[in-house]
Motif scaffolding. Structure first.
Motif, PDB file in Angstrom:
ATOM      1  N   ILE A 268      11.227  16.766  -6.117  1.00 56.26           N
ATOM      2  CA  ILE A 268      10.389  15.575  -5.944  1.00 56.26           C
ATOM      3  C   ILE A 268       9.370  15.815  -4.842  1.00 56.26           C
ATOM      4  O   ILE A 268       9.711  16.266  -3.751  1.00 56.26           O
ATOM      5  N   THR A 269       8.112  15.518  -5.162  1.00 50.14           N
ATOM      6  CA  THR A 269       7.020  15.586  -4.192  1.00 50.14           C
ATOM      7  C   THR A 269       6.329  14.233  -4.207  1.00 50.14           C
ATOM      8  O   THR A 269       6.132  13.644  -5.271  1.00 50.14           O
ATOM      9  N   PHE A 270       5.985  13.719  -3.027  1.00 44.76           N
ATOM     10  CA  PHE A 270       5.296  12.434  -2.946  1.00 44.76           C
ATOM     11  C   PHE A 270       4.547  12.344  -1.623  1.00 44.76           C
ATOM     12  O   PHE A 270       4.755  13.163  -0.730  1.00 44.76           O
ATOM     13  N   ARG A 271       3.676  11.353  -1.531  1.00 43.74           N
ATOM     14  CA  ARG A 271       2.907  11.115  -0.308  1.00 43.74           C
ATOM     15  C   ARG A 271       3.254   9.739   0.254  1.00 43.74           C
ATOM     16  O   ARG A 271       3.401   8.786  -0.492  1.00 43.74           O
ATOM     17  N   LEU A 272       3.369   9.675   1.574  1.00 36.19           N
ATOM     18  CA  LEU A 272       3.538   8.416   2.300  1.00 36.19           C
ATOM     19  C   LEU A 272       2.715   8.499   3.571  1.00 36.19           C
ATOM     20  O   LEU A 272       2.801   9.497   4.289  1.00 36.19           O
ATOM     21  N   ALA A 273       1.931   7.472   3.818  1.00 32.05           N
ATOM     22  CA  ALA A 273       1.076   7.432   5.004  1.00 32.05           C
ATOM     23  C   ALA A 273       0.228   8.700   5.104  1.00 32.05           C
ATOM     24  O   ALA A 273       0.075   9.283   6.163  1.00 32.05           O
TER      25      ALA A 273
ATOM     26  N   GLU B  55       2.376  14.555   2.896  1.00 30.19           N
ATOM     27  CA  GLU B  55       3.121  15.001   1.726  1.00 30.19           C
ATOM     28  C   GLU B  55       4.561  15.329   2.104  1.00 30.19           C
ATOM     29  O   GLU B  55       4.818  15.934   3.139  1.00 30.19           O
ATOM     30  N   PHE B  56       5.481  14.931   1.247  1.00 33.83           N
ATOM     31  CA  PHE B  56       6.907  15.189   1.443  1.00 33.83           C
ATOM     32  C   PHE B  56       7.468  15.832   0.190  1.00 33.83           C
ATOM     33  O   PHE B  56       6.999  15.566  -0.918  1.00 33.83           O
ATOM     34  N   GLN B  57       8.469  16.679   0.382  1.00 37.78           N
ATOM     35  CA  GLN B  57       9.198  17.287  -0.728  1.00 37.78           C
ATOM     36  C   GLN B  57      10.681  17.134  -0.441  1.00 37.78           C
ATOM     37  O   GLN B  57      11.112  17.222   0.711  1.00 37.78           O
TER      38      GLN B  57
ATOM     39  N   SER C  23       2.025   6.340  -7.028  1.00 37.31           N
ATOM     40  CA  SER C  23       0.903   7.054  -7.641  1.00 37.31           C
ATOM     41  C   SER C  23       0.898   8.547  -7.314  1.00 37.31           C
ATOM     42  O   SER C  23       0.217   9.323  -7.984  1.00 37.31           O
ATOM     43  N   SER C  24       1.660   8.956  -6.317  1.00 39.43           N
ATOM     44  CA  SER C  24       1.645  10.371  -5.941  1.00 39.43           C
ATOM     45  C   SER C  24       2.943  11.098  -6.277  1.00 39.43           C
ATOM     46  O   SER C  24       3.037  12.307  -6.111  1.00 39.43           O
ATOM     47  N   SER C  25       3.944  10.393  -6.754  1.00 45.24           N
ATOM     48  CA  SER C  25       5.249  11.002  -7.026  1.00 45.24           C
ATOM     49  C   SER C  25       5.184  11.961  -8.207  1.00 45.24           C
ATOM     50  O   SER C  25       4.632  11.650  -9.251  1.00 45.24           O
ATOM     51  N   ILE C  26       5.774  13.120  -7.990  1.00 44.75           N
ATOM     52  CA  ILE C  26       5.894  14.120  -9.050  1.00 44.75           C
ATOM     53  C   ILE C  26       7.355  14.544  -9.093  1.00 44.75           C
ATOM     54  O   ILE C  26       7.938  14.918  -8.071  1.00 44.75           O
ATOM     55  N   TYR C  27       7.954  14.470 -10.266  1.00 44.56           N
ATOM     56  CA  TYR C  27       9.342  14.894 -10.458  1.00 44.56           C
ATOM     57  C   TYR C  27       9.351  16.074 -11.415  1.00 44.56           C
ATOM     58  O   TYR C  27       8.949  15.959 -12.565  1.00 44.56           O
TER      59      TYR C  27
ATOM     60  N   GLU D  92       0.817  -1.214   0.000  1.00 42.17           N
ATOM     61  CA  GLU D  92       0.000   0.000   0.000  1.00 42.17           C
ATOM     62  C   GLU D  92       0.849   1.263   0.000  1.00 42.17           C
ATOM     63  O   GLU D  92       0.546   2.229  -0.703  1.00 42.17           O
ATOM     64  N   ILE D  93       1.924   1.263   0.780  1.00 43.35           N
ATOM     65  CA  ILE D  93       2.795   2.436   0.829  1.00 43.35           C
ATOM     66  C   ILE D  93       3.527   2.598  -0.501  1.00 43.35           C
ATOM     67  O   ILE D  93       3.697   3.707  -1.000  1.00 43.35           O
ATOM     68  N   THR D  94       3.945   1.487  -1.085  1.00 45.47           N
ATOM     69  CA  THR D  94       4.615   1.544  -2.383  1.00 45.47           C
ATOM     70  C   THR D  94       3.683   2.118  -3.437  1.00 45.47           C
ATOM     71  O   THR D  94       4.068   2.999  -4.216  1.00 45.47           O
TER      72      THR D  94
END
Length: 112
Positions: free
Chosen positions: A70-75, A78-80, A48-52, A41-43
């Motif tokens: 890079i922006t992405f979501r985990l749990a 949002e992280f950058q 699906s949320s990664s943006i480069y 699920e985390i993968t």
């Protein structure tokens, strides 16, 4: 995805595969990461949320004003991060490799 070393061993191709992948290269580390246990699920959420969004070719990094690529979501958070930090934290490259041709020439920007 990854290398099944047991199959390569059974057909006596381990040495050739090691020669191609190298022992401690970003490619060898990528292959190792793909064989690690992960949480599906985390993968999926990460993928699906990664943006480069690469920096333009004339970008000069300023440590006091970082522009994240890079922006992405985990749990559901949002992280950058910069590409440099991402590849080190993910284990694809080491800090020592970041200023060598394997890193600086290995990735190129593209038009989205």
């Amino acid at each position: 995805m990854g290398i099944d070393w047991e199959i390569l061993k059974s057909v006596t191709e381990v040495a050739r595969a090691r020669e191609i992948a190298g022992l401690d290269t970003s490619f060898a580390r990528l292959l190792q990461i793909t064989m690690e246990d992960s949480y599906r699920e985390i993968t999926f959420e990460f993928l699906s949320s990664s943006i480069y969004l690469p920096h333009p070719d004339d970008y000069v990094e300023d440590p006091d004003h970082l522009v994240h690529e890079i922006t992405f979501r985990l749990a559901d958070q949002e992280f950058q991060t910069s590409l440099r930090d991402f590849v080190v934290h993910s284990g694809l490259y080491t800090h020592a490799e970041l200023d060598t041709d394997i890193y600086t020439q290995g990735h190129k920007g593209f038009e989205p």
